[in-house]
Design a protein around this motif. Structure first.
Motif, PDB file in Angstrom:
ATOM      1  N   ALA A 196       0.827  -1.205   0.000  1.00 14.47           N
ATOM      2  CA  ALA A 196       0.000   0.000   0.000  1.00 14.47           C
ATOM      3  C   ALA A 196       0.862   1.256   0.000  1.00 14.47           C
ATOM      4  O   ALA A 196       0.443   2.303  -0.510  1.00 14.47           O
ATOM      5  CB  ALA A 196      -0.923   0.014   1.223  1.00 14.47           C
ATOM      6  N   ILE A 197       2.060   1.161   0.555  1.00 14.09           N
ATOM      7  CA  ILE A 197       2.932   2.338   0.642  1.00 14.09           C
ATOM      8  C   ILE A 197       3.410   2.794  -0.734  1.00 14.09           C
ATOM      9  O   ILE A 197       3.206   3.960  -1.115  1.00 14.09           O
ATOM     10  CB  ILE A 197       4.116   2.058   1.584  1.00 14.09           C
ATOM     11  CG1 ILE A 197       3.591   1.780   3.004  1.00 14.09           C
ATOM     12  CG2 ILE A 197       5.089   3.225   1.583  1.00 14.09           C
ATOM     13  CD1 ILE A 197       4.653   1.320   3.978  1.00 14.09           C
ATOM     14  N   PHE A 214      -5.882  -0.091   3.970  1.00 15.64           N
ATOM     15  CA  PHE A 214      -4.423  -0.098   3.971  1.00 15.64           C
ATOM     16  C   PHE A 214      -3.878   1.139   3.257  1.00 15.64           C
ATOM     17  O   PHE A 214      -2.860   1.709   3.672  1.00 15.64           O
ATOM     18  CB  PHE A 214      -3.907  -1.372   3.295  1.00 15.64           C
ATOM     19  CG  PHE A 214      -4.070  -2.611   4.125  1.00 15.64           C
ATOM     20  CD1 PHE A 214      -3.042  -3.075   4.917  1.00 15.64           C
ATOM     21  CD2 PHE A 214      -5.268  -3.315   4.124  1.00 15.64           C
ATOM     22  CE1 PHE A 214      -3.180  -4.220   5.693  1.00 15.64           C
ATOM     23  CE2 PHE A 214      -5.425  -4.450   4.898  1.00 15.64           C
ATOM     24  CZ  PHE A 214      -4.376  -4.915   5.685  1.00 15.64           C
ATOM     25  N   ILE A 215      -4.543   1.534   2.168  1.00 20.60           N
ATOM     26  CA  ILE A 215      -4.134   2.746   1.458  1.00 20.60           C
ATOM     27  C   ILE A 215      -4.271   3.960   2.366  1.00 20.60           C
ATOM     28  O   ILE A 215      -3.375   4.816   2.457  1.00 20.60           O
ATOM     29  CB  ILE A 215      -4.982   2.942   0.183  1.00 20.60           C
ATOM     30  CG1 ILE A 215      -4.747   1.801  -0.822  1.00 20.60           C
ATOM     31  CG2 ILE A 215      -4.693   4.302  -0.451  1.00 20.60           C
ATOM     32  CD1 ILE A 215      -3.378   1.792  -1.452  1.00 20.60           C
ATOM     33  N   THR A 216      -5.391   4.041   3.053  1.00 25.04           N
ATOM     34  CA  THR A 216      -5.621   5.166   3.966  1.00 25.04           C
ATOM     35  C   THR A 216      -4.585   5.190   5.080  1.00 25.04           C
ATOM     36  O   THR A 216      -4.039   6.245   5.423  1.00 25.04           O
ATOM     37  CB  THR A 216      -7.038   5.070   4.569  1.00 25.04           C
ATOM     38  OG1 THR A 216      -7.994   5.077   3.507  1.00 25.04           O
ATOM     39  CG2 THR A 216      -7.308   6.253   5.483  1.00 25.04           C
ATOM     40  N   SER A 222       0.549   4.141  -2.794  1.00 23.23           N
ATOM     41  CA  SER A 222       0.076   5.450  -2.330  1.00 23.23           C
ATOM     42  C   SER A 222       0.997   6.581  -2.758  1.00 23.23           C
ATOM     43  O   SER A 222       0.533   7.679  -3.086  1.00 23.23           O
ATOM     44  CB  SER A 222      -0.061   5.447  -0.805  1.00 23.23           C
ATOM     45  OG  SER A 222      -1.042   4.517  -0.387  1.00 23.23           O
ATOM     46  N   ASP A 223       2.314   6.326  -2.749  1.00 23.65           N
ATOM     47  CA  ASP A 223       3.240   7.414  -3.090  1.00 23.65           C
ATOM     48  C   ASP A 223       3.610   7.445  -4.571  1.00 23.65           C
ATOM     49  O   ASP A 223       4.397   8.292  -5.005  1.00 23.65           O
ATOM     50  CB  ASP A 223       4.500   7.357  -2.218  1.00 23.65           C
ATOM     51  CG  ASP A 223       5.375   6.129  -2.460  1.00 23.65           C
ATOM     52  OD1 ASP A 223       5.294   5.528  -3.543  1.00 23.65           O
ATOM     53  OD2 ASP A 223       6.159   5.778  -1.558  1.00 23.65           O
ATOM     54  N   GLY A 224       3.051   6.533  -5.369  1.00 24.49           N
ATOM     55  CA  GLY A 224       3.238   6.573  -6.811  1.00 24.49           C
ATOM     56  C   GLY A 224       4.448   5.848  -7.344  1.00 24.49           C
ATOM     57  O   GLY A 224       4.682   5.838  -8.552  1.00 24.49           O
ATOM     58  N   THR A 225       5.229   5.209  -6.468  1.00 22.33           N
ATOM     59  CA  THR A 225       6.411   4.485  -6.951  1.00 22.33           C
ATOM     60  C   THR A 225       6.055   3.100  -7.485  1.00 22.33           C
ATOM     61  O   THR A 225       6.899   2.429  -8.076  1.00 22.33           O
ATOM     62  CB  THR A 225       7.467   4.356  -5.836  1.00 22.33           C
ATOM     63  OG1 THR A 225       6.876   3.742  -4.690  1.00 22.33           O
ATOM     64  CG2 THR A 225       8.007   5.722  -5.465  1.00 22.33           C
ATOM     65  N   CYS A 226       4.834   2.678  -7.265  1.00 20.67           N
ATOM     66  CA  CYS A 226       4.323   1.431  -7.837  1.00 20.67           C
ATOM     67  C   CYS A 226       3.093   1.782  -8.641  1.00 20.67           C
ATOM     68  O   CYS A 226       2.173   2.430  -8.122  1.00 20.67           O
ATOM     69  CB  CYS A 226       3.989   0.428  -6.730  1.00 20.67           C
ATOM     70  SG  CYS A 226       3.031  -1.001  -7.279  1.00 20.67           S
ATOM     71  N   ALA A 227       3.035   1.358  -9.888  1.00 19.94           N
ATOM     72  CA  ALA A 227       1.924   1.741 -10.757  1.00 19.94           C
ATOM     73  C   ALA A 227       0.634   0.985 -10.445  1.00 19.94           C
ATOM     74  O   ALA A 227      -0.449   1.556 -10.499  1.00 19.94           O
ATOM     75  CB  ALA A 227       2.299   1.520 -12.217  1.00 19.94           C
ATOM     76  N   MET A 228       0.744  -0.310 -10.120  1.00 20.25           N
ATOM     77  CA  MET A 228      -0.451  -1.123  -9.937  1.00 20.25           C
ATOM     78  C   MET A 228      -0.206  -2.258  -8.951  1.00 20.25           C
ATOM     79  O   MET A 228       0.903  -2.778  -8.855  1.00 20.25           O
ATOM     80  CB  MET A 228      -0.897  -1.734 -11.273  1.00 20.25           C
ATOM     81  CG  MET A 228      -1.413  -0.741 -12.300  1.00 20.25           C
ATOM     82  SD  MET A 228      -1.834  -1.527 -13.891  1.00 20.25           S
ATOM     83  CE  MET A 228      -0.189  -1.813 -14.585  1.00 20.25           C
TER      84      MET A 228
END
Length: 439
Positions: A277-278, A297-299, A281-287
């Motif tokens: 989720a980390i 978990f995202i929240t 959330s921060d955009g370093t993983c696309a999907m």
């Protein structure tokens, strides 16, 4: 629902419980010795389930007003050992009035051994009005309806960043091939692996991989084949199941596509599923691929979920555009007693009134057709409700939860770990199938 995570961990206990039942005489038990149907209640109804902690408090809050109005004291008890203890208590004549089953298979086993009472007519009427035929079937044994569904979860969401998709010039895919094309485009534009995945879950490591495979079996082979596979009418070694593994492998076994921010393909097994989720959330993983409960978990990771927020999600697409097949989980409510108070509680729990009460308190969803989706506390939960209520949706319960524990929570989980570690698909499928009980 995060409570479903606990069910993943405790599911193996159900196998031992069912084995214990097989050794007992089934001429009696709570299902055969309680008060006559419709007998006057004593004002107390006991409920037993796996739902614990904050979710248990919300569950009790959801029925508090109704219970007070009807002069019924609903006493709820949760247990981490529910899967084994419910069978022991049934055999010992100490069953609760009502049980909330996280696995339809365990409920059906108890019903088939005459421990459970058939559902009252009013409950079946609610099920016919408020639930799809697919859902009602999970509470039906030998054409007798025993239990109505309660809450639900939708699996197979792909979580992504809308802003990043716009930056990369890609759109939400509508077919599996389009998903692969989007993956390839992102990899080429960023030079990084687009997907992050984690199978780590303690003793239950491997279960997120089973969700991937179940999604692809349903989407590629269809509901009929999915049902036969879950019942072992076709084995894991069948070409349709091998094809699903191969399709999942186009993403998870491709070192160019995984494992964003964590390492190579093998790192999937050592990465806790919630940790991804980390980077999402921060955009370093696309999907990443995970169920509706991943919203929490995202929240917790500091992300905001919404169509125009940090993270949003779409359902893993079918092979052909326009398909709407999803897997998920949920609970089935069965009763060991049928006195008047118990029947009244069962009727309320199967109603749209209860569904709206509980969903409005936050964190969960239901497939009840009478549920107002706006009651849900997050946009992804609202979206999940719409999917479940859509008459064009084909819903199938999580396959591993329907299989015997030796397979669904045993060789299937272990097989996914072995597969990620490089064991050939044919060997993995043979080893998973070997776990299926001989009788």
């Amino acid at each position: 629902m995060r409570s479903s995570l606990h069910r993943r961990i405790t599911a193996p206990l159900a196998l031992a419980a069912i084995a214990g039942l097989a050794l007992s005489a089934c001429s009696g038990g709570p299902g055969a010795t309680t008060n006559e149907a419709g007998a006057e209640g004593d004002g107390v109804v006991t409920i037993y389930g796996t739902i614990a902690d904050t979710e248990a408090k919300l569950l009790e809050e959801s029925w508090a007003g109704w219970a007070a109005d009807n002069n019924i004291d609903i006493q709820y008890e949760s247990s981490k050992e529910f899967e084994s203890q419910i069978s022991i208590r049934a055999q010992g004549g100490n069953a609760p009035d009502i049980a909330i089953f996280p696995q339809p298979g365990l409920m059906k086993d108890l019903a088939s051994r005459d421990f459970l009472k058939p559902a009252p007519a009013a409950v079946e009427a609610n099920a016919d009005e408020n639930w799809s035929a697919d859902w009602k079937a999970y509470g039906t044994v030998d054409d007798v309806f025993y239990g109505a569904p309660l809450m639900a979860s939708v699996k197979g969401f792909v979580w992504y960043s809308p802003a990043k998709f716009a930056e990369w010039g890609v759109e939400v895919p509508t077919t599996w091939d389009e998903l692969l094309a989007v993956t390839q485009t992102i990899q080429e534009k960023t030079g990084a692996a687009p997907w992050c995945a984690g199978f780590g879950s303690g003793d239950a490591t491997g279960w997120p991989g089973t969700d991937w495979v179940e999604d692809l079996v349903l989407r590629e082979a269809g509901a009929e084949t999915y049902d036969k596979w879950v019942a072992n009418e076709i084995p894991f070694t069948d070409p349709a199941i091998a094809s699903a593994f191969d399709s999942v492998g186009e993403i998870l076994l491709n070192p160019a596509f995984v494992n964003a921010t964590y390492g190579d393909v093998a790192s999937i097994n050592s990465t806790p599923f919630g940790d991804v989720a980390i980077p999402v959330s921060d955009g370093t993983c696309a999907m990443t691929h995970q169920a509706s409960f991943f919203d929490g978990f995202i929240t917790d990771a500091g992300g905001e979920v919404g169509p125009d927020a940090d993270v949003w999600a779409f359902i893993t697409p079918s092979v052909e555009a326009g398909g709407q097949a999803v897997t998920g989980g949920g609970e089935i409510v069965g009763a060991f007693s049928d006195d008047a108070d118990t029947q009244a509680v069962l009727e309320y729990l199967s109603s749209a009134d209860w569904a709206n009460s509980r969903v409005g308190l936050g964190g969960v969803i239901s497939a009840n057709k009478g549920l107002d989706a706006s009651k849900a506390t997050s946009p992804i939960l609202q979206e999940a409700i719409k999917i479940l209520q859509d008459p064009d949706t084909t819903f199938r319960f999580d396959g591993s939860d329907l299989m015997p524990g030796a397979v669904g929570a045993g060789t299937f989980w272990k097989g996914m770990v072995s597969w990620i570690n490089g064991t050939p698909t044919s060997e993995v499928l043979t080893s998973i199938e070997a776990g299926w009980p001989s009788s």
